[in-house]
Write a protein that holds these residues in place. Structure first.
Motif, PDB file in Angstrom:
ATOM      1  N   SER A 272       1.359  -1.079   0.230  1.00 54.97           N
ATOM      2  CA  SER A 272       0.015  -0.113  -0.076  1.00 54.97           C
ATOM      3  C   SER A 272       0.954   1.317   0.499  1.00 54.97           C
ATOM      4  N   ARG A 273       0.509   2.710  -0.755  1.00 62.16           N
ATOM      5  CA  ARG A 273       1.262   3.385  -0.525  1.00 62.16           C
ATOM      6  C   ARG A 273       0.283   5.087   0.687  1.00 62.16           C
ATOM      7  N   SER A 274       1.290   5.545   0.678  1.00 59.80           N
ATOM      8  CA  SER A 274       0.742   6.426   1.521  1.00 59.80           C
ATOM      9  C   SER A 274       1.396   7.680   0.920  1.00 59.80           C
ATOM     10  N   GLY A 275       0.415   9.301   1.514  1.00 57.41           N
ATOM     11  CA  GLY A 275       0.931  10.400   1.369  1.00 57.41           C
ATOM     12  C   GLY A 275       1.650  10.610  -0.637  1.00 57.41           C
ATOM     13  N   GLY A 276       0.993  10.053  -1.290  1.00 55.78           N
ATOM     14  CA  GLY A 276       0.695  10.439  -2.732  1.00 55.78           C
ATOM     15  C   GLY A 276      -0.142  11.948  -2.641  1.00 55.78           C
ATOM     16  N   GLN A 277       0.753  12.789  -4.040  1.00 56.76           N
ATOM     17  CA  GLN A 277      -0.377  13.613  -4.051  1.00 56.76           C
ATOM     18  C   GLN A 277      -1.349  13.425  -5.582  1.00 56.76           C
ATOM     19  N   ILE A 278      -1.319  12.365  -6.039  1.00 57.95           N
ATOM     20  CA  ILE A 278      -2.107  12.581  -7.266  1.00 57.95           C
ATOM     21  C   ILE A 278      -3.158  10.834  -7.046  1.00 57.95           C
ATOM     22  N   SER A 279      -4.437  10.939  -6.807  1.00 57.87           N
ATOM     23  CA  SER A 279      -5.493   9.657  -6.668  1.00 57.87           C
ATOM     24  C   SER A 279      -5.475   9.093  -8.257  1.00 57.87           C
ATOM     25  N   THR A 280      -5.835   7.958  -7.623  1.00 64.44           N
ATOM     26  CA  THR A 280      -5.766   7.117  -9.482  1.00 64.44           C
ATOM     27  C   THR A 280      -7.164   7.727 -10.236  1.00 64.44           C
ATOM     28  N   GLN A 281      -8.033   7.869  -8.490  1.00 63.13           N
ATOM     29  CA  GLN A 281      -9.457   8.676  -9.751  1.00 63.13           C
ATOM     30  C   GLN A 281      -8.893   9.589 -10.389  1.00 63.13           C
ATOM     31  N   GLN A 282      -8.587  10.547 -10.169  1.00 60.30           N
ATOM     32  CA  GLN A 282      -7.506  11.719 -10.437  1.00 60.30           C
ATOM     33  C   GLN A 282      -6.964  11.561 -11.820  1.00 60.30           C
ATOM     34  N   MET A 283      -6.481  10.489 -11.847  1.00 59.41           N
ATOM     35  CA  MET A 283      -5.425  10.036 -13.122  1.00 59.41           C
ATOM     36  C   MET A 283      -6.925   9.224 -14.281  1.00 59.41           C
ATOM     37  N   LEU A 284      -6.993   8.555 -13.623  1.00 60.93           N
ATOM     38  CA  LEU A 284      -8.406   7.735 -14.811  1.00 60.93           C
ATOM     39  C   LEU A 284      -9.201   8.717 -15.307  1.00 60.93           C
ATOM     40  N   ASP A 285     -10.078  10.016 -14.245  1.00 57.03           N
ATOM     41  CA  ASP A 285     -10.500  11.496 -15.060  1.00 57.03           C
ATOM     42  C   ASP A 285      -9.814  11.820 -16.263  1.00 57.03           C
ATOM     43  N   ALA A 286      -8.528  11.917 -15.819  1.00 55.15           N
ATOM     44  CA  ALA A 286      -7.500  12.825 -16.899  1.00 55.15           C
ATOM     45  C   ALA A 286      -7.311  12.554 -18.126  1.00 55.15           C
TER      46      ALA A 286
END
Length: 408
Positions: free
Chosen positions: A336-350
């Motif tokens: 698992s990851r923590s502290g990232g500035q970009i979420s998977t949903q943000q990427m998929l939406d873009a």
């Protein structure tokens, strides 16, 4: 001129302090003719990404880096994007199934190639039979695999004509990585196959005299790894053409992690480009953007500024955010990851909003971590001409959190 001269380093685009410090160190180490930073520059190991260092009689294994011969290939197919858009999802599924991304191999088809009879394998035989045999087996096993990191296989629509293009980006895989680490070991007096100590980002470049035995051996090994990278990219493009049931009528193919013997200002020089595309007058190159941005086919101009750039240009848009900043810190025990500035949903939406069918990729490769390609192209407007603008419609990469020691 569109570039700045900062403490002897020619800099295109906005100077990034960490990369500039590295470029200055490179400029002050060895027989350096000129150090340069392309507009997509950012920090790398020893020599910055987007950094070019021109040497007299020397070559730098750390400058070329671990992914020897990393580069791009693009082909224009006989199809139009509109021909395949109704079945684009199925095509991308087939690319993801048929092409090996990340570690391992999804198909067991071993790719034979005349490269394995190349006389430059004698370099490794001179080092030792065990080293030669291990590297040749690794090279055979990985030929035609893409790896992970920022390496991709994409489908593009040419903006002006609607023609369908295929592009890919990867290098010499484990063979190149072990070649680089092996010669860095030999340069430091260690055995070729030793486990090398961890590199520091800002360490001075490792240099070899070209007329020395070790320098000549590295140069020959690097060229072999470069031919291997070409063979891998050729194979993958042909696989995708087969999936599409078509052929190509135009291709462009370049390394951007490599060292070239070239003549500049009437003198022979060694030009080490790390994340930089050759752009001699009339030379055509493929420069990839992010999964949510354009890519381009370019041609070098015959200008004073291009000569001042030692016929070099950008290789991509350039990162503005590190992998850890984007995706967060990985806990490999819990996966698992923590502290990232970009979420998977943000990427998929873009990427959905940009009209891309995506397979694989983590947030550390999302559009948010890269500059806009047009910005860095504008900085080099006096050195390159844009021939074709390509818009991605299908992007395939290794999955998120793929462990691959040979990436980037």
């Amino acid at each position: 001129m569109a570039y700045q001269n900062i403490d002897g380093v020619r800099v295109w685009g906005n100077p990034e302090e960490g990369a500039l410090v590295q470029a200055k160190l490179c400029a002050d180490t060895g027989n350096v003719v000129q150090a340069l930073l392309m507009a997509d520059h950012h920090k790398g190991y020893s020599q910055p990404i987007g950094g070019v260092v021109v040497y007299e009689g020397q070559i730098s294994p750390s400058g070329v880096g671990y992914d020897i011969g990393c580069g791009n290939k693009a082909v224009r197919t006989h199809l139009y994007a509109a021909d395949i858009k109704p079945r684009l999802a199925q095509i991308m599924d087939e690319i993801a199934r048929s092409i090996s991304f990340g570690m391992g191999r999804v198909n067991q088809e071993k790719v034979d190639h005349e490269l394995f009879d190349d006389p430059d394998w004698s370099v490794y035989e001179a080092i030792g039979k065990q080293e030669h045999d291990k590297l040749k087996v690794l090279a055979r096993n990985q030929l035609g695999t893409v790896g992970s990191g920022n390496h991709f296989v994409d489908l593009f629509e040419e903006v002006e004509t609607g023609r369908l293009w295929i592009g890919n980006h990867f290098g010499s895989r484990g063979f190149g990585h072990k070649t680089a680490s092996g010669f860095l070991n030999l340069a430091a007096g260690r055995a070729f196959m030793d486990k090398a100590p961890g590199e520091k980002m800002d360490q001075p470049p490792v240099l070899l005299d070209l007329n020395s035995e070790l320098g000549d051996m590295y140069y020959r090994a690097m060229k072999l790894a470069g031919r291997y990278a070409y063979a891998g990219r050729d194979y993958v493009i042909q696989e995708v053409l087969s999936i599409l049931g078509t052929a190509a009528d135009f291709e462009v193919h370049n390394h951007h992690n490599y060292a070239w013997k070239e003549t500049h200002n009437g003198e022979e020089a060694v030009v080490v480009r790390k994340g930089a595309t050759p752009s001699a007058p009339g030379q055509v190159g493929f420069i990839g953007g992010s999964m949510g941005d354009i890519s381009v086919i370019v041609k070098g101009k015959d200008t004073v500024e291009n000569r001042d750039a030692y016929y070099s240009t950008v290789h991509g848009a350039g990162r503005v955010m590190s992998r850890t900043q984007a995706a967060g810190k990985m806990n490999w025990k819990t996966r698992s990851r923590s502290g990232g500035q970009i979420s998977t949903q943000q990427m998929l939406d873009a990427v959905r909003d940009f009209g891309v069918e995506l397979r694989g990729a983590g947030t550390d490769e999302s559009p948010f971590v890269y500059r806009k390609l047009q910005e860095v192209l504008d900085a080099h407007a006096e050195t390159i001409e844009v021939l074709n603008v390509l818009r991605p419609i299908g992007v395939c990469m290794a999955g998120a959190d793929e462990i691959d020691p040979y990436k980037d």
